[in-house]
Design an enzyme around this catalytic site. Structure first.
Site, short mmCIF file in Angstrom:
data_model
loop_
_atom_site.label_atom_id
_atom_site.label_comp_id
_atom_site.label_asym_id
_atom_site.label_seq_id
_atom_site.Cartn_x
_atom_site.Cartn_y
_atom_site.Cartn_z
N SER A 183 31.42 44.26 43.88
CA SER A 183 32.36 43.38 44.39
C SER A 183 33.68 43.86 43.80
O SER A 183 34.93 43.60 44.25
CB SER A 183 32.25 41.93 44.15
N HIS A 215 36.07 39.51 38.26
CA HIS A 215 36.92 39.50 39.31
C HIS A 215 38.38 39.62 38.81
O HIS A 215 38.76 39.32 37.64
CB HIS A 215 36.88 38.43 40.17
N ASP A 255 37.56 33.65 45.51
CA ASP A 255 36.39 33.16 44.97
C ASP A 255 36.17 31.78 44.93
O ASP A 255 35.14 31.22 44.53
CB ASP A 255 36.45 33.53 43.29
#
Length: 185
Positions: free
Chosen positions: A62, A102, A128
């Site tokens: 990701s 992230h 998210d």
């Protein structure tokens, strides 16, 4: 199991049987020192970095192209540093055991001075919010495990491999333990 491997196991057991009690105790204590040293190093890193987990492995794609699956990240989490947009953070979400790596994409500052932020994986199409706990729309500083400060590419792939194949992990750990216990100096 082949004859050669049976002979190797038999030879190792013979080595262990030939050790006297003092040598056996010395080997067990050496093994315990190795384990306790590793734990002390980990706890020391936690204190120096301010992070409950100073080293993490990227488990998914990701964050590509910034980080790839298997990259080893070094984290810090100093409380006095403000969170910034663009910063890569590792955070834990209530109800999930595994931390997520992230990038911060938005900050939301309230009048009382509290800061909330929103994250997104570089390789993901949406933010998210779908990963957060039910009803949670923003993260706070208490959710942060650390901020990425450096990385080693693909070094953590060994960890991923051992978690995906637990029998391999236990075989490697058993072999290392046997080596430490039976190795004489």
């Amino acid at each position: 199991m082949g004859i050669a491997s049976i002979l190797q196991v038999d030879e190792m057991l013979g080595d262990f049987n030939r050790m006297n009690k003092r040598q056996s105790l010395y080997q067990v204590l050496s093994f315990a020192m190795i384990v306790s040293s590793a734990l002390m190093i980990w706890k020391g890193l936690m204190v120096v970095t301010g992070s409950e987990s100073p080293i993490v492995v990227v488990l998914s794609g990701s964050m590509e192209p910034a980080f790839h699956r298997g990259d080893l990240l070094f984290l810090t989490n100093y409380k006095e540093e403000p969170v910034r947009v663009g910063e890569i953070v590792v955070f834990k979400v209530e109800g999930r055991d595994i931390p997520i790596v992230h990038r911060v994409i938005k900050l939301h500052e309230k009048e009382d001075g509290t800061v909330k932020f929103l994250t997104k994986g570089d390789n993901n199409n949406v933010d998210d919010r779908g990963l957060y706990a039910p009803g949670q729309l923003w993260l706070t500083k208490k959710d942060i495990v650390g901020r990425a400060r450096g990385f080693l590419p693909y070094v953590g792939i060994i960890t991923i491999f051992m978690n995906e194949y637990p029998k391999v992990k236990w075989a490697i750990l058993s072999i290392l333990a046997i080596f430490v216990l039976l190795h004489r100096e």
